[in-house]
Enzyme design. Sequence first.
Site, PDB file in Angstrom:
ATOM      1  CE  LYS A   1     -92.799  10.839 -16.871  1.00 24.44           C
ATOM      2  NZ  LYS A   1     -92.009  11.688 -17.772  1.00 24.44           N
TER       3      LYS A   1
ATOM      4  CE  LYS B   1     -89.564   9.374 -15.088  1.00 28.06           C
ATOM      5  NZ  LYS B   1     -89.285  10.314 -16.128  1.00 28.06           N
TER       6      LYS B   1
HETATM    7  C1  PBG Z   1     -90.858  14.481 -18.076  1.00 28.02           C
HETATM    8  C2  PBG Z   1     -89.826  13.693 -17.342  1.00 28.02           C
HETATM    9  C3  PBG Z   1     -89.881  13.419 -15.974  1.00 28.02           C
HETATM   10  C4  PBG Z   1     -88.721  12.749 -15.640  1.00 28.02           C
HETATM   11  C5  PBG Z   1     -87.998  12.555 -16.807  1.00 28.02           C
HETATM   12  N1  PBG Z   1     -88.708  13.162 -17.865  1.00 28.02           N
HETATM   13  C6  PBG Z   1     -90.933  13.610 -14.981  1.00 28.02           C
HETATM   14  C7  PBG Z   1     -91.776  14.783 -14.938  1.00 28.02           C
HETATM   15  O1  PBG Z   1     -91.275  15.925 -14.759  1.00 28.02           O
HETATM   16  O2  PBG Z   1     -92.990  14.604 -15.044  1.00 28.02           O
HETATM   17  C8  PBG Z   1     -88.388  12.334 -14.243  1.00 28.02           C
HETATM   18  C9  PBG Z   1     -87.069  11.751 -13.975  1.00 28.02           C
HETATM   19  C10 PBG Z   1     -86.674  11.742 -12.554  1.00 28.02           C
HETATM   20  O3  PBG Z   1     -87.422  12.101 -11.637  1.00 28.02           O
HETATM   21  O4  PBG Z   1     -85.526  11.334 -12.312  1.00 28.02           O
HETATM   22  N2  PBG Z   1     -91.054  14.188 -19.385  1.00 28.02           N
HETATM   23 ZN    ZN Z   2     -92.223  15.959 -20.347  1.00 33.52          ZN
END
Ligand code: PBG
Ligand code: ZN
Length: 328
Positions: free
Chosen positions: A198, A251
């Site tokens: 991620k 991601k």
């Molecule tokens: C954080 C989290 C994020 C997303 C899902 N869980 C990113 C973040 O704020 O760093 C992003 C999902 C999206 O952008 O659709 N744990």
């Molecule tokens: Zn988070």
Amino acid sequence: MFPTHRPRRLRSHPQLRRMVRENVVTTSDFIYPLFAVPGEGVANEVKSMPGVYQLSVDKIVEEAKEVYGLGIPSIILFGIPEGKDDDATGAWHDCGIVQKATEAVKKAVPDLIVAVDTCLCEYTPHGHCGYLEVGDLTGRVLNDPTLELLKKTAVSQANAGADIIAPSGMMDGFVGAIRSGLDDASFENIPIMSYAAKYASSYYGPFRDVAESAPQFGDRRTYQMDPANGKEAIKEIELDIAEGADMLMVKPALAYMDIIWRVKEASNLPVAAYNVSGEYSMVKAAALNGWVDEEKLVMETMMSFKRSGADLILSYHAKDVARWLKGQ
Ligand code: PBG
Ligand code: ZN
């Protein structure tokens, strides 16, 4: 060599093209994200994500029925809690919003697979994914103490009936910690889908509006990955596999298709691509302006994820895709 070889021969008829197609997008590939908020009868559309809502538990249940009816096998739940505190109580409390939504969905639609996001950023006042040192203004999350909270969160989510635990905070050792927490609580059969690779991405902007989880100071670059790095993704997935991950996620998806490919090549686990909020909102904005053909563009993108090696796709487009695949 031409003229012996003419690749166009196999493109000459729609049925012929269908016969030699290498990849396919099906409704079974999708996981649809939903956002639970306290209250009843609540459906707040989010400005930066047209078609995406914060939903109270009763509305989540309605939505879950619709999703299941469309043939989508799974949802992933995020929560916006009543209150936030430094211990992220809303994340691991048995009466937390995700726990309540999970229970309600599993009761109403038992065969819908409920994945839950296991992280703390929606539940802490500073919006970071774990504990901070007192006075820290940079967002350098304390790794090991945070693991304890993640363990507790996963166990309470499993207690509520969650089918898949999906930890997203990029803490070192989080898969192993959650695995041991689940096993100790006799949830040895609940799989972990790790947000293994991620990246610290600007594509998460709209999500933070929906989830009300934007960091109040600093950023997430001390825990999420540097977009410059590709090999490091392999290191991350190797660690997660060793710690017991059952599925791996990459991601964002669109700007990281090389990573999806490398992760698929480097592992024998199912790979999920998270087609994140910013990717969705850009398409929606263009479509609402009439600048692109939404259906064609989205289906092409989904096919590209499959071609890149994704087995599963988390996407806010999932319901539309399911309808388009049915010809509706
Ligand atoms: C954080 C989290 C994020 C997303 C899902 N869980 C990113 C973040 O704020 O760093 C992003 C999902 C999206 O952008 O659709 N744990
Ligand atoms: Zn988070």
